[in-house]
Design an enzyme around this catalytic site. Structure first.
Site, mmCIF file in Angstrom:
data_model
loop_
_atom_site.group_PDB
_atom_site.id
_atom_site.type_symbol
_atom_site.label_atom_id
_atom_site.label_comp_id
_atom_site.label_asym_id
_atom_site.label_seq_id
_atom_site.Cartn_x
_atom_site.Cartn_y
_atom_site.Cartn_z
ATOM 1 N N GLU A 1 43.916 -26.347 -29.011
ATOM 2 C CA GLU A 1 45.179 -27.024 -29.302
ATOM 3 C C GLU A 1 46.377 -26.100 -29.124
ATOM 4 O O GLU A 1 47.516 -26.473 -29.362
ATOM 5 C CB GLU A 1 45.176 -27.568 -30.742
ATOM 6 C CG GLU A 1 44.346 -28.834 -30.934
ATOM 7 C CD GLU A 1 42.850 -28.538 -30.925
ATOM 8 O OE1 GLU A 1 42.444 -27.493 -31.475
ATOM 9 O OE2 GLU A 1 42.100 -29.336 -30.349
ATOM 10 N N PRO B 1 36.460 -10.592 -20.983
ATOM 11 C CA PRO B 1 37.787 -10.512 -20.351
ATOM 12 C C PRO B 1 38.684 -9.418 -20.933
ATOM 13 O O PRO B 1 39.436 -8.782 -20.186
ATOM 14 C CB PRO B 1 38.374 -11.904 -20.612
ATOM 15 C CG PRO B 1 37.198 -12.794 -20.752
ATOM 16 C CD PRO B 1 36.126 -11.967 -21.398
ATOM 17 N N ASP C 1 30.548 4.163 -18.580
ATOM 18 C CA ASP C 1 29.863 5.202 -17.823
ATOM 19 C C ASP C 1 28.362 5.150 -18.092
ATOM 20 O O ASP C 1 27.628 4.380 -17.500
ATOM 21 C CB ASP C 1 30.477 6.552 -18.195
ATOM 22 C CG ASP C 1 30.177 7.624 -17.170
ATOM 23 O OD1 ASP C 1 29.341 7.387 -16.295
ATOM 24 O OD2 ASP C 1 30.777 8.710 -17.259
ATOM 25 N N HIS D 1 27.876 -7.206 -32.256
ATOM 26 C CA HIS D 1 28.360 -6.113 -33.105
ATOM 27 C C HIS D 1 28.923 -4.951 -32.282
ATOM 28 O O HIS D 1 30.035 -4.457 -32.531
ATOM 29 C CB HIS D 1 27.206 -5.636 -33.988
ATOM 30 C CG HIS D 1 27.598 -4.661 -35.053
ATOM 31 N ND1 HIS D 1 27.511 -3.296 -34.874
ATOM 32 C CD2 HIS D 1 28.057 -4.850 -36.308
ATOM 33 C CE1 HIS D 1 27.905 -2.683 -35.981
ATOM 34 N NE2 HIS D 1 28.233 -3.601 -36.866
ATOM 35 N N ASP E 1 37.157 -6.064 -19.607
ATOM 36 C CA ASP E 1 37.036 -5.919 -18.153
ATOM 37 C C ASP E 1 38.424 -5.686 -17.562
ATOM 38 O O ASP E 1 39.038 -6.594 -16.991
ATOM 39 C CB ASP E 1 36.394 -7.182 -17.575
ATOM 40 C CG ASP E 1 36.103 -7.045 -16.082
ATOM 41 O OD1 ASP E 1 36.198 -5.910 -15.570
ATOM 42 O OD2 ASP E 1 35.797 -8.070 -15.449
ATOM 43 N N ASP F 1 13.461 -0.661 -19.613
ATOM 44 C CA ASP F 1 13.425 -1.512 -18.430
ATOM 45 C C ASP F 1 14.383 -2.697 -18.544
ATOM 46 O O ASP F 1 14.450 -3.546 -17.638
ATOM 47 C CB ASP F 1 11.999 -2.037 -18.198
ATOM 48 C CG ASP F 1 11.029 -0.904 -17.881
ATOM 49 O OD1 ASP F 1 11.464 0.078 -17.248
ATOM 50 O OD2 ASP F 1 9.860 -1.004 -18.294
ATOM 51 N N SER G 1 31.525 -0.639 -40.482
ATOM 52 C CA SER G 1 31.290 -0.637 -39.039
ATOM 53 C C SER G 1 32.597 -0.790 -38.273
ATOM 54 O O SER G 1 32.763 -0.245 -37.182
ATOM 55 C CB SER G 1 30.363 -1.784 -38.644
ATOM 56 O OG SER G 1 29.019 -1.458 -38.857
ATOM 57 N N VAL H 1 30.697 15.901 -38.547
ATOM 58 C CA VAL H 1 30.246 14.567 -38.956
ATOM 59 C C VAL H 1 31.274 14.033 -39.940
ATOM 60 O O VAL H 1 31.535 14.651 -40.980
ATOM 61 C CB VAL H 1 28.848 14.602 -39.604
ATOM 62 C CG1 VAL H 1 28.474 13.206 -40.098
ATOM 63 C CG2 VAL H 1 27.818 15.094 -38.605
ATOM 64 N N ASP I 1 24.741 1.409 -30.762
ATOM 65 C CA ASP I 1 24.832 0.116 -31.437
ATOM 66 C C ASP I 1 23.964 -0.922 -30.729
ATOM 67 O O ASP I 1 22.907 -0.588 -30.181
ATOM 68 C CB ASP I 1 26.303 -0.326 -31.481
ATOM 69 C CG ASP I 1 26.641 -1.077 -32.751
ATOM 70 O OD1 ASP I 1 26.409 -2.294 -32.786
ATOM 71 O OD2 ASP I 1 27.127 -0.443 -33.701
#
Length: 692
Positions: A166, A119, A129, A147, A122, A138, A323, A275, A111
């Protein structure tokens, strides 16, 4: 562009256009699947006219396997507001979200990249990986669009309540997986577009690195589509399936029937066992208005309307599209395989498990999906093994040249009966079917009127499988017409001519089919049946002086070779017909039992009137010249009248068998020659009057 091995030119020539001078262009070699029998190159041609001209020229080059545009690939979502967990049956009795561990089976996201520092992404139970940017190696593979991060969040975001400044609730983000390993394969740019060649390279990495000890690519998420790319992707997707690696593909958001307008890689779902093509379902388990659909090319649907998930920076977004549906299937597969990994089941068992636990909505989804249901992760994760892994067919493949198919799936060797059902007609139990152990598929000869009914498969222990309903299929996606031959002789159009194929001394109780198809851009004859042992005769007609110069056959799929008398083949003395005695059809068949298929490539040419092989011996004797107009007129009568009927062809056969000896006998009998000439003159005059 795919070149035959060792036939790649150093440069190719670009023709001049109004805006561009002629120039030479070198290509960039791309990686290919191990099974590919070609060398793949990319050529960057900016000018549209030069590009079209080059493609036209190269498609006629014998060194070229195929030419395709490096198609633009676009993600299948649109931003817009949440709650798909209840629809997935992932809320417990106390209204708490339910998640499952998935970290033993990494998921590759092909993608725009992933925002690894978000957050909600993580956290200790989520690791990233493999990371690679296929657009610019590069540059980092981090997401610069949003996306890919949205997809990552649907798979493995930690439960997060998101509020505005709020304190008002904006939405809840959570992935299906409580723990996961994600691979970042950035193939789409910041504008969410990319190229087929980069997708192909990423899939090749998933294939090759899966064999390395440091990486595992059991599940690959492709929330993107291209309108072309079959030839480019066919090799790598086939190899991935063969090695037990899933590719979960978005069906696309064009509101169109993709059985007749394919989208890739989703279109391979009806050919390859691993598939899976995914449509988009709304909150009512109906197909979203934007979702693509198709009985032959879309397996199932999953929630995909207004899904709330992670985005760029520390942001969140609500998106709609196939998607969003696709990663839910990928995550469910990872959770399932982790739960049952100790059972060492084949990968296709998990595709069957998804189908066996769908939330069915027959009324709304029948005919739009292969299985009319929506992903039910909760049911899949809590169902008994007996219910999960019961027999199921997953896709089917038409057998070229016959009204027959291969039905592929899981545990189909347990099928005991196959019944054909039609509305308001008596059901018929089929006899012409068998299980092919090598293909892991049922070979089924379809009954008459098969387009107007459905097949019901039954096993001893698990009862009826989901029916295969031909009435739901789009006509444009059905196989090409074949001629069902119930008599000794069948006629078919081949190239610009007609071919009458006669089966002599064959099994009269066995029907057979006659058809044509393209092989390497050449039209071939195809004979299909259960028992093709017979003496086959071929008569070509449709043009004066048409001659059969050679007949080649594909020997058991190993390539074409010319038939000889040692193979039981002979050509008639006049050259317009041939016969082939086939005593052991299994030695030539390109199909496995119970079907047999002979593929023939005739070499038919138009010869001039001076050909000795087509002499009208008696007429030439009495008129004294092979080029005499009367002799030419008699040849026309032969080709246009006698050759068009079976009795006429028999008469011509007899004439060419005995006329050389008769003509030689008449050489010293001038009075007899005069009488014969007098008769022929009147017949020729009548024929010329009739035709002019």
């Amino acid at each position: 562009m795919a070149w035959k091995p060792s036939q790649v030119p150093a440069v190719i020539e670009l023709q001049a256009t109004e805006s561009q001078p002629p120039r030479q262009l070198a290509g960039e070699r791309l990686r290919t699947a191990p099974s590919a029998d070609y060398e793949l190159y990319r050529y960057e041609v900016v000018d549209r006219i030069q590009r079209l001209t080059l493609m036209r020229e190269l498609r006629g080059d014998s060194r070229v396997r195929f030419v395709e545009l490096d198609a633009v690939v676009v993600p299948q979502s649109s931003v817009s507001p949440p709650e798909h967990f209840p629809q997935l049956n992932l809320v417990d009795a106390s209204d708490q979200l339910v998640q499952y561990p998935c970290d033993d089976f990494p998921i590759a996201i092909v993608d725009t990249g992933i925002n690894w520092e978000h957050p909600a992404l993580d956290h200790a139970n989520l690791s990233f990986d493999f990371k690679k940017n296929y657009i610019d190696e590069d540059t980092t593979a981090e997401d610069d669009n949003g996306h890919g991060s949205h997809i990552a969040g649907l798979i493995a975001a930690q439960p997060t309540e998101v509020k505005d400044q709020e304190g008002n609730l904006v939405g809840n983000a959570a992935g299906i997986c409580s723990s996961a390993v994600l691979h970042t394969m950035k193939t789409l740019e910041s504008d969410s577009k990319g190229y087929l060649s980069d997708i192909n390279t990423a899939l090749l990495d998933a294939l090759e690195k899966n064999a390395e000890e440091n990486y595992s690519f059991p599940i690959i998420n492709t929330s993107l589509v291209a309108s072309t790319g079959r030839s480019t992707l066919e090799g790598v997707l086939g190899d991935l399936s063969d090695r037990g690696q899933f590719v979960i593909a978005a069906a696309g958001n064009d509101s169109r029937l993709i059985d007749t307008q394919p989208r890739y890689p989703a279109a391979f779902s009806n050919e390859l066992p691993l598939v899976i093509s995914v449509g988009n379902a709304d909150a009512d388990n109906q197909l979203a208005s934007s979702s693509n659909y198709g009985y032959q090319q879309v397996d199932l649907a999953a929630p995909g309307v207004s899904l709330f998930s992670t985005w760029l920076d520390e942001n969140y977004a609500t998106s709609t599209g196939t998607s969003m549906s696709t990663p839910l299937v990928a995550a469910t597969l990872a959770a399932l395989t982790q739960k049952y990994q100790a059972d060492n089941l084949p990968a296709i068992a998990y595709r069957a498990a998804l189908l066996n636990t769908l939330a069915l909505n027959q009324e709304a989804l029948e005919g739009k999906l292969r299985y009319p249901g929506v992903l039910d992760t909760g049911s899949a994760m809590t169902a008994s093994k007996e219910e999960l892994f019961k027999p199921a067919w997953v896709n089917f493949e038409w057998i070229d040249g016959a009204e027959a198919l291969y039905l592929k799936g899981y545990r189909l060797n347990e099928v005991e009966t196959i019944t054909f059902h039609q509305e308001e007609k008596t059901s018929v139990q089929l006899d012409d079917w068998s299980y092919d152990e090598d293909r892991k598929a049922l070979q089924i000869a379809l009954p008459e009127e098969w387009l107007e009914g459905r097949l019901q498969l039954t096993t001893k222990n698990d009862g009826n499988l989901h029916p295969l309903d031909f009435t739901l299929m789009a006509g444009g996606a059905l196989p090409a017409d074949t001629t069902l031959c119930e008599a000794d002789t069948c006629r078919i159009a081949w190239q610009d001519y007609n071919v009458d194929v006669t089966r002599r001394d064959g099994n009269e109780e066995v029907t057979w089919w006659l058809s044509t198809r393209k092989v390497n851009n050449e039209e071939v004859l195809v004979i299909t049946g259960v028992d093709l042992s017979a003496n086959w005769e071929f008569y070509f007609s449709g043009h004066p002086r048409l001659r059969l110069m050679d007949m080649q056959a594909d020997k058991a799929g190993q390539g074409f070779r010319s038939l000889t008398d040692e193979d039981g083949y002979s050509t008639s003395s006049q050259g317009y017909s041939g016969s082939w005695l086939v005593a052991q059809p299994q030695d030539w068949s390109v199909l496995e039992p119970p079907f047999q298929q002979l593929v023939l490539r005739p070499d038919v040419r138009l010869t001039s009137g001076s050909s000795g092989a087509v002499e009208c011996y008696i007429a030439t004797s009495v008129y004294g010249n092979v080029y005499a107009p009367e002799v030419e007129a008699l040849r026309d009568f032969r080709d246009e009248v006698l050759m068009e009927t079976v009795p006429g062809r028999w008469l011509v056969d007899q004439y060419y068998t005995y006329s050389p000896a008769v003509a030689e006998w008449m050489d010293d009998k001038p009075r007899l020659q005069a009488v014969v000439r007098w008769g022929l003159d009147r017949f020729v005059s009548f024929w010329q009057w009739l035709t002019h």
